[in-house]
Motif scaffolding. Structure first.
Motif, PDB file in Angstrom:
ATOM      1  N   LYS A 248      -4.034   9.602   0.118  1.00  0.00           N
ATOM      2  CA  LYS A 248      -4.012  10.493   1.311  1.00  0.00           C
ATOM      3  C   LYS A 248      -4.962  10.594   2.390  1.00  0.00           C
ATOM      4  CE  LYS A 248      -3.708  15.534   1.383  1.00  0.00           C
ATOM      5  NZ  LYS A 248      -3.627  16.891   0.555  1.00  0.00           N
ATOM      6  N   ALA A 249      -6.196  10.096   1.909  1.00  0.00           N
ATOM      7  CA  ALA A 249      -7.327  10.072   2.968  1.00  0.00           C
ATOM      8  C   ALA A 249      -6.787   8.953   3.994  1.00  0.00           C
ATOM      9  CB  ALA A 249      -8.560   9.601   2.126  1.00  0.00           C
ATOM     10  N   ARG A 250      -6.325   7.860   3.479  1.00  0.00           N
ATOM     11  CA  ARG A 250      -6.026   7.033   4.608  1.00  0.00           C
ATOM     12  C   ARG A 250      -4.551   7.077   5.209  1.00  0.00           C
ATOM     13  NH1 ARG A 250      -9.118   2.313   4.925  1.00  0.00           N
ATOM     14  NH2 ARG A 250      -7.051   0.902   5.165  1.00  0.00           N
ATOM     15  N   GLY A 251      -3.822   7.975   4.885  1.00  0.00           N
ATOM     16  CA  GLY A 251      -2.468   8.022   5.326  1.00  0.00           C
ATOM     17  C   GLY A 251      -1.604   6.938   5.092  1.00  0.00           C
ATOM     18  N   THR A 252      -1.913   6.266   3.918  1.00  0.00           N
ATOM     19  CA  THR A 252      -1.077   4.870   3.522  1.00  0.00           C
ATOM     20  C   THR A 252      -0.470   5.106   2.293  1.00  0.00           C
ATOM     21  OG1 THR A 252      -3.097   4.024   2.685  1.00  0.00           O
ATOM     22  CG2 THR A 252      -2.620   3.750   5.047  1.00  0.00           C
ATOM     23  N   LEU A 253       0.544   4.041   2.022  1.00  0.00           N
ATOM     24  CA  LEU A 253       0.992   3.987   0.636  1.00  0.00           C
ATOM     25  C   LEU A 253       0.578   2.593   0.082  1.00  0.00           C
ATOM     26  CD1 LEU A 253       4.843   5.136   1.489  1.00  0.00           C
ATOM     27  CD2 LEU A 253       2.784   6.406   0.115  1.00  0.00           C
ATOM     28  N   LEU A 254       0.663   2.469  -1.139  1.00  0.00           N
ATOM     29  CA  LEU A 254       0.091   1.175  -1.668  1.00  0.00           C
ATOM     30  C   LEU A 254       1.551   0.802  -2.563  1.00  0.00           C
ATOM     31  CD1 LEU A 254      -3.242   2.334  -3.319  1.00  0.00           C
ATOM     32  CD2 LEU A 254      -2.693   1.105  -1.235  1.00  0.00           C
ATOM     33  N   LEU A 255       2.015  -0.201  -2.087  1.00  0.00           N
ATOM     34  CA  LEU A 255       3.394  -0.883  -2.881  1.00  0.00           C
ATOM     35  C   LEU A 255       3.031  -2.006  -3.674  1.00  0.00           C
ATOM     36  CD1 LEU A 255       5.337  -0.106   0.417  1.00  0.00           C
ATOM     37  CD2 LEU A 255       5.140   1.257  -1.244  1.00  0.00           C
ATOM     38  N   THR A 256       3.638  -2.137  -4.662  1.00  0.00           N
ATOM     39  CA  THR A 256       3.876  -3.309  -5.449  1.00  0.00           C
ATOM     40  C   THR A 256       5.237  -3.353  -6.452  1.00  0.00           C
ATOM     41  OG1 THR A 256       2.406  -4.797  -7.049  1.00  0.00           O
ATOM     42  CG2 THR A 256       2.771  -2.306  -7.606  1.00  0.00           C
ATOM     43  N   GLY A 257       5.162  -4.485  -7.181  1.00  0.00           N
ATOM     44  CA  GLY A 257       6.471  -4.664  -7.898  1.00  0.00           C
ATOM     45  C   GLY A 257       6.134  -5.039  -9.152  1.00  0.00           C
ATOM     46  N   LYS A 258       7.187  -5.156 -10.159  1.00  0.00           N
ATOM     47  CA  LYS A 258       7.124  -5.902 -11.334  1.00  0.00           C
ATOM     48  C   LYS A 258       6.743  -7.369 -11.189  1.00  0.00           C
ATOM     49  CE  LYS A 258      11.035  -3.155 -12.843  1.00  0.00           C
ATOM     50  NZ  LYS A 258      10.358  -2.052 -13.903  1.00  0.00           N
ATOM     51  N   ARG A 259       5.499  -7.421 -11.819  1.00  0.00           N
ATOM     52  CA  ARG A 259       5.229  -8.899 -11.836  1.00  0.00           C
ATOM     53  C   ARG A 259       4.722  -9.384 -10.456  1.00  0.00           C
ATOM     54  NH1 ARG A 259       9.773 -10.145 -14.783  1.00  0.00           N
ATOM     55  NH2 ARG A 259       9.641  -9.609 -17.242  1.00  0.00           N
ATOM     56  N   TRP A 260       4.583  -8.578  -9.505  1.00  0.00           N
ATOM     57  CA  TRP A 260       4.089  -8.814  -8.319  1.00  0.00           C
ATOM     58  C   TRP A 260       2.557  -9.339  -8.411  1.00  0.00           C
ATOM     59  CZ3 TRP A 260       6.125  -5.864  -3.547  1.00  0.00           C
ATOM     60  CH2 TRP A 260       7.626  -6.053  -3.544  1.00  0.00           C
ATOM     61  N   PRO A 261       2.127 -10.390  -7.542  1.00  0.00           N
ATOM     62  CA  PRO A 261       0.675 -10.513  -7.462  1.00  0.00           C
ATOM     63  C   PRO A 261      -0.225 -10.024  -6.329  1.00  0.00           C
ATOM     64  CG  PRO A 261       1.683 -12.308  -6.312  1.00  0.00           C
ATOM     65  CD  PRO A 261       2.904 -11.454  -6.709  1.00  0.00           C
ATOM     66  N   THR A 262       0.528  -9.033  -5.872  1.00  0.00           N
ATOM     67  CA  THR A 262      -0.068  -8.237  -4.608  1.00  0.00           C
ATOM     68  C   THR A 262       0.308  -6.920  -4.508  1.00  0.00           C
ATOM     69  OG1 THR A 262       0.087 -10.274  -3.444  1.00  0.00           O
ATOM     70  CG2 THR A 262      -0.348  -8.360  -2.144  1.00  0.00           C
ATOM     71  N   VAL A 263      -0.706  -6.056  -4.395  1.00  0.00           N
ATOM     72  CA  VAL A 263      -0.626  -4.533  -3.905  1.00  0.00           C
ATOM     73  C   VAL A 263      -0.859  -4.587  -2.481  1.00  0.00           C
ATOM     74  CG1 VAL A 263      -1.229  -2.241  -4.083  1.00  0.00           C
ATOM     75  CG2 VAL A 263      -1.387  -3.656  -6.092  1.00  0.00           C
ATOM     76  N   PHE A 264       0.171  -4.096  -1.775  1.00  0.00           N
ATOM     77  CA  PHE A 264       0.297  -4.064  -0.267  1.00  0.00           C
ATOM     78  C   PHE A 264      -0.097  -2.471   0.152  1.00  0.00           C
ATOM     79  CE2 PHE A 264       3.258  -7.343  -1.481  1.00  0.00           C
ATOM     80  CZ  PHE A 264       3.029  -8.354  -0.358  1.00  0.00           C
ATOM     81  N   GLU A 265      -1.164  -2.295   0.890  1.00  0.00           N
ATOM     82  CA  GLU A 265      -1.418  -1.067   1.624  1.00  0.00           C
ATOM     83  C   GLU A 265      -0.516  -1.074   2.794  1.00  0.00           C
ATOM     84  OE1 GLU A 265      -5.112   1.884   2.952  1.00  0.00           O
ATOM     85  OE2 GLU A 265      -5.485  -0.423   2.701  1.00  0.00           O
ATOM     86  N   VAL A 266       0.178  -0.163   3.157  1.00  0.00           N
ATOM     87  CA  VAL A 266       1.079  -0.001   4.277  1.00  0.00           C
ATOM     88  C   VAL A 266       1.056   1.299   5.001  1.00  0.00           C
ATOM     89  CG1 VAL A 266       2.510  -1.614   3.089  1.00  0.00           C
ATOM     90  CG2 VAL A 266       3.059   0.813   3.092  1.00  0.00           C
ATOM     91  N   ARG A 267       1.434   1.259   6.348  1.00  0.00           N
ATOM     92  CA  ARG A 267       1.536   2.556   6.997  1.00  0.00           C
ATOM     93  C   ARG A 267       3.249   2.824   7.256  1.00  0.00           C
ATOM     94  NH1 ARG A 267      -2.998   4.613   8.334  1.00  0.00           N
ATOM     95  NH2 ARG A 267      -5.017   3.250   8.725  1.00  0.00           N
ATOM     96  N   VAL A 268       3.767   3.900   7.147  1.00  0.00           N
ATOM     97  CA  VAL A 268       4.994   4.347   7.348  1.00  0.00           C
ATOM     98  C   VAL A 268       5.130   5.432   8.068  1.00  0.00           C
ATOM     99  CG1 VAL A 268       5.763   2.986   5.037  1.00  0.00           C
ATOM    100  CG2 VAL A 268       5.171   5.247   5.201  1.00  0.00           C
ATOM    101  N   PRO A 269       6.279   5.760   8.963  1.00  0.00           N
ATOM    102  CA  PRO A 269       6.492   7.001   9.431  1.00  0.00           C
ATOM    103  C   PRO A 269       6.691   8.193   8.411  1.00  0.00           C
ATOM    104  CG  PRO A 269       7.793   5.071  10.318  1.00  0.00           C
ATOM    105  CD  PRO A 269       7.129   4.714   9.086  1.00  0.00           C
ATOM    106  N   GLY A 270       6.145   9.230   8.938  1.00  0.00           N
ATOM    107  CA  GLY A 270       6.311  10.238   7.937  1.00  0.00           C
ATOM    108  C   GLY A 270       5.175  10.633   7.184  1.00  0.00           C
ATOM    109  N   LEU A 271       4.018  10.084   7.390  1.00  0.00           N
ATOM    110  CA  LEU A 271       2.709  10.299   6.465  1.00  0.00           C
ATOM    111  C   LEU A 271       1.848  10.507   7.537  1.00  0.00           C
ATOM    112  CD1 LEU A 271       2.740   7.673   3.541  1.00  0.00           C
ATOM    113  CD2 LEU A 271       3.297  10.126   3.484  1.00  0.00           C
TER     114      LEU A 271
END
Length: 271
Positions: A248-271
């Motif tokens: 919330k502080a950065r207005g971003t989402l953190l996205l990952t997946g099953k067995r993914w090697p990365t967490v992606f911090e992203v910006r998206v519309p609507g936040l």
């Protein structure tokens, strides 16, 4: 099901064909906007984690992992991806699912055991447990109540003190049910939901149940698969996007997946 027979990768691409039973012609005619997230940073993620639950709280990522014998909850430093603490479920052999932190408590669902475990979020010591009917998939909260998914197109609101069902909501996209709702996050007044076995996230109006936008994570999925191959492992059909956290502080989402090697911090519309 959470572990179907192996599917061809081509059959996993059209998200709505699996998530809502929509024909290709209907898919082309939909007017719901589709957004691609903009990556602003990347953090390492445990490539062995079969991610089922994912939430940022107090600078820590709380993650729930699945599969019998491999399930657990963990606290991970959000800035570095370093694992700080982990514990196995109190009942051996369960398949862990969604997690959410509310009121200093970490809640964890199980897939088919009908059990929800409650832990002290700071210590991961068990503080309670509840029983519920049906399957458990994703979990989040709106600051007052827990919100869970069960693999259908229904979201369920539950009282965090009793786990009693207080509200249900059917999720639709242009009047058609969107099933396989999995990992959840409440952010910006919306419920965001991974659609299982796809690279799509649904942005859902919690008052109407209507999908108001889609996030297309296909580029993130391809990057995760490429990095997995570089590490010497061939991605499985179920190494799919599953994990949404809200900074919330950065207005971003953190996205990952099953067995993914990365967490992606992203910006998206609507936040």
């Amino acid at each position: 099901m959470k572990r179907p027979a192996r599917l061809g990768l081509r059959s996993l691409v059209p998200a709505l064909l699996l998530g809502a039973g929509v024909s290709a012609g209907q898919l082309r005619s939909l007017t719901i906007p589709v957004y691609k997230p903009v990556v602003v940073s990347r953090v390492p993620h445990d490539p062995a984690a079969f991610t089922e639950g994912f939430e940022l709280s107090g600078g820590m990522l709380y993650e729930g992992t699945g599969l019998e014998g491999q399930s657990g909850v963990r606290r991970v430093d959000a800035g570095s991806g370093k694992l700080m603490q982990t514990r196995e479920p109190p009942v051996p052999g369960v398949f862990g699912e969604g997690v959410s932190v509310l009121g200093g408590q970490l809640y964890e669902l199980t897939w088919q055991s009908g059990l929800a475990f409650v832990y002290d979020a700071a210590t991961l010591k068990e503080t309670g447990r509840f029983r519920y009917d049906g399957e458990g998939w994703g979990l989040t909260n709106d600051g007052t109540q827990l919100i869970m998914s069960d693999g259908s197109n229904t979201l369920k609101w539950r009282d965090p003190l009793t786990f009693a069902l207080t509200k249900t909501l059917s999720v639709t996209a242009q009047g058609m049910p969107v099933t396989n709702l999995n990992e959840l996050e409440y952010a910006g007044g919306w419920v965001w939901a991974n659609v299982w076995l796809t690279s799509r996230v649904a942005r859902i109006d919690p008052k109407t149940g209507k999908v108001t936008a889609w996030l297309d994570l296909s580029e993130l999925s391809r990057e995760a698969a490429s990095e997995t191959l570089k590490a010497g492992r061939t991605p499985s059909f179920d190494d799919v996007a599953n994990g949404i956290g809200y900074n919330k502080a950065r207005g971003t989402l953190l996205l990952t997946g099953k067995r993914w090697p990365t967490v992606f911090e992203v910006r998206v519309p609507g936040l």
